[in-house]
Each structure stands twice: as structure tokens, then as C-alpha cells.
Write an enzyme that holds these catalytic residues in place. Structure first.
Site, PDB file in Angstrom:
ATOM      1  CG  ASP A 198       1.976  -4.383  -1.377  1.00  0.00           C
ATOM      2  OD1 ASP A 198       1.701  -3.161  -1.389  1.00  0.00           O
ATOM      3  OD2 ASP A 198       2.960  -4.851  -1.983  1.00  0.00           O
ATOM      4  CG  ASP A 223      -0.439   3.739   3.579  1.00  0.00           C
ATOM      5  OD1 ASP A 223       0.767   3.564   3.327  1.00  0.00           O
ATOM      6  OD2 ASP A 223      -0.963   4.862   3.639  1.00  0.00           O
ATOM      7  CG  PHE A 224       4.601   0.192   3.398  1.00  0.00           C
ATOM      8  CD1 PHE A 224       5.004   1.483   3.075  1.00  0.00           C
ATOM      9  CD2 PHE A 224       4.750  -0.791   2.426  1.00  0.00           C
ATOM     10  CE1 PHE A 224       5.514   1.797   1.835  1.00  0.00           C
ATOM     11  CE2 PHE A 224       5.266  -0.493   1.171  1.00  0.00           C
ATOM     12  CZ  PHE A 224       5.648   0.799   0.881  1.00  0.00           C
ATOM     13  CG  HIS A 242      14.886  -0.072  -4.489  1.00  0.00           C
ATOM     14  ND1 HIS A 242      15.398  -0.649  -5.627  1.00  0.00           N
ATOM     15  CD2 HIS A 242      13.556  -0.387  -4.476  1.00  0.00           C
ATOM     16  CE1 HIS A 242      14.430  -1.264  -6.273  1.00  0.00           C
ATOM     17  NE2 HIS A 242      13.310  -1.128  -5.593  1.00  0.00           N
TER      18      HIS A 242
END
Length: 335
Positions: A198, A223-224, A242
Site C-alpha cells: 500500500d 502505488d497500485f 469500490h
């Protein structure tokens, strides 16, 4: 008009007042202080509250089944009030504090703006995105972090119990926060190792959450939207998609796909909206409204919407695995 439906709708209209009752109870840590039963005088002294006002608060809460109050003003615990203990597992203590944060309260008061403009009420209210606001207001940010870490819906333990992680080797939790889900998985499966990935500022406090499992887990700042760590047998993402619109979700999923080995699995842990009347969970739709208020393009999704995202990302149609919580595990792999 029948009296019962009328009274029920009237009570829903005043739900914001009930929320404040529960918030103050959590703020004063009444559920922690009551123990096997305390007098109002004792509770007031412990919590620095006004005795008469505290009695009236406890009586109002008792009308909703939260605490019990006898004629002598002695307060005792109920099954509902016990959920507000900070050491309950799961606990609603931190959720009660989060849902009545000034920022949450103000953004929801502007829901009408979102419905008529399509823009998130939070940004219209505060002039900045939600996560930027929480960084700029660290006291409220800390409440949000505790809310997420304590998983009031028992999501972490429910996922660890519902899915067989044994023999997985390495589980990579993408956007895993301080490690609550990974801790639950490692607690339940002693043969598994983990990678917690994360943002740097978020994983900085992971050691406290991971506890004795920290030596079985590598912590990585990522940083995904740029990359996802390679080398995992199972990739998990809980309550990540979401937060984002479809375009952003496709970028995240594409990075997951690029990192996955043949035979690897991706577990997307989210609420899945049921659209058939009578089968839907009201809390799922409240969550959908909350995403609408907080973030542009954020939403809870139906199975059909998840399936489309997976197909467009080069992943297989998901298999749904229910958990004892409101969350489902959507398992997919390389197409």
C-alpha cells in the site's frame, strides 16, 4: 394510512438523531465503563458528564435496546451495547466515532447535491477530495484509520474463514492498509507468508497491526496504479475497487494481471449488490450511497458489473464465494 408503516418511516427520518446518541455513547466510552452495571453517578464521574443529561441519554439509548436502565438509574449492558465496547470482536466502537465525524456529517447533509449534479458531495462541501481532507485533518484521519483497522463487519476474519489459503505460499494484499486482512489470513494459515502492499504513509504502521505475524510478512510501499508486486500465488484486494470509477478499476486490475503468474488467483473482496427486490441487503445500498457522496465515480457493483471489469482486464468470469460478513470473495484468474 396504517400506523405501523407511518411510525417506521417517521423513525427512519430521525435516524440522524439516533446516530448522535450512539456517537456520544462511544465518545464517552460508556460501554467500556458500564461493566456489570454502574450507577449514573459513577458513570458521570468517570466520563466527566453531567449526571442528569447522562441519565436522559442512557434512557434514550435504552429505548433502542442499547443499554438497560432501571428505576434507580443503574445502567447495565445489553447485547447491543456490548458491541460498542472498544475491545469487542468485532467492535462497533470505532464505527460509531467515524460515522459522526464532522466531515462525514457535513458531506451527507449535502446528498441532494450529488443526486442532482452527479458530483460527490464531499468535494462540493470541502473543496478537496476525501483522502486529501483526512491527511489535512489528522485527528479525523486517525478515526478513519481505526475504523478501517477494526473492520466492524468482521470482514477480515470472515474472509480468512471462508477461503482456503493453505498451500498458497505467498499472499499479496494490494491496498491492504495497515494489514488487518493479511493478519487474519496469516493467523488462520500458518504455512502462508504475506506481502502487504500500500502507500508508504499507510503501511508505516503495519507492525502494530501484524503483531506476531510481522516476521512472516514483507511490507512494500507501492502505488497500485503504477505497479503491483510480482511473486504472489494469491493476490487479494479488499474494498479497493469500490473507491474508483471503471476506468481506474481497469488500470488496477491490469496491473494485477501483469503481476500474476499462470495458475495465480486474484481475490476481489467487495459487497455485491443484489438487484432483485426482497433479496437485497439494505446496508449494501447505504454503502453505495456513501461511495457516491465521498468519491467521484465510486460505487458498489453488481455481479454483472464486476464480470465486465474482469473480462475487459483479461481475467476469467469470477466465482463468488460468500462469507459470514456482508462481503463476498470474487475469485478470478488469468483468462
Amino acid at each position: 394510512m396504517a400506523v405501523e408503516p407511518f411510525a417506521e418511516v417517521a423513525l427512519h427520518m430521525r435516524g440522524f438523531q439516533v446516530s448522535q446518541l450512539v456517537f456520544v455513547a462511544a465518545k464517552l466510552r460508556l460501554a467500556d465503563r458500564v461493566g456489570d452495571g454502574r450507577t449514573i453517578a459513577e458513570l458521570a464521574a468517570d466520563s466527566s458528564a453531567h449526571p442528569e443529561m447522562l441519565l436522559r441519554l442512557c434512557r434514550a439509548l435504552a429505548a433502542f435496546g442499547i443499554f438497560a436502565v432501571d428505576d434507580a438509574g443503574r445502567v447495565t449492558q445489553t447485547h447491543q451495547s456490548a458491541c460498542l465496547r472498544s475491545d469487542a470482536s468485532p467492535t462497533l466502537h470505532y464505527a460509531a466515532l467515524y460515522w459522526s465525524l464532522p466531515s462525514t456529517w457535513a458531506a451527507w447533509s449535502n446528498l441532494h447535491h450529488t443526486i442532482v449534479t452527479g458530483e460527490p458531495a464531499f468535494e462540493a462541501t470541502f473543496g478537496m477530495p476525501n483522502f486529501e481532507y483526512l491527511k489535512a485533518n489528522p485527528e479525523q484521519g486517525a478515526v478513519f484509520d481505526e475504523f478501517m483497522r477494526h473492520s466492524p463487519d468482521d470482514r477480515h476474519a470472515a474472509v480468512a474463514a471462508a477461503y482456503d489459503f493453505s498451500g498458497a505460499g505467498i499472499v499479496v494484499d494490494i491496498g491492504g492498509g495497515s494489514g488487518g486482512l493479511l493478519r487474519a489470513i496469516l493467523d488462520a494459515h500458518t504455512d502462508v507468508r504475506g506481502i502487504l502492499a500500500d502507500q508508504a504513509g499507510i503501511v508505516a504502521g503495519a507492525a502494530q497491526t501484524l503483531g506476531p505475524q510481522a516476521d512472516r510478512c514483507e511490507v512494500m510501499a507501492i502505488d497500485f496504479f503504477a505497479r503491483v508486486p510480482k511473486g504472489g500465488d494469491i493476490y487479494s484486494m479488499a474494498q479497493i475497487l469500490h473507491d474508483w470509477n471503471d476506468e481506474s478499476c481497469l488500470k488496477i486490475l491490469a496491473n494485477c494481471r501483469a503481476a500474476m503468474n499462470p495458475g495465480g488467483r486474484l481475490l476481489v473482496i467487495e459487497r455485491v449488490l443484489e438487484t432483485l427486490s426482497g433479496r437485497s441487503l439494505p446496508m449494501n445500498f447505504l454503502s453505495d450511497m456513501n461511495m457516491m457522496v465521498l468519491f467521484p465515480g465510486a460505487k458498489e457493483r453488481t455481479l454483472a458489473e464486476f464480470s465486465r471489469l474482469f473480462r475487459e482486464s483479461g481475467l476469467r468470469e469470477p466465482q463468488i464465494i460468500p462469507t459470514r460478513s456482508p462481503y463476498s470473495i470474487l475469485e478470478t484468474c488469468l483468462a
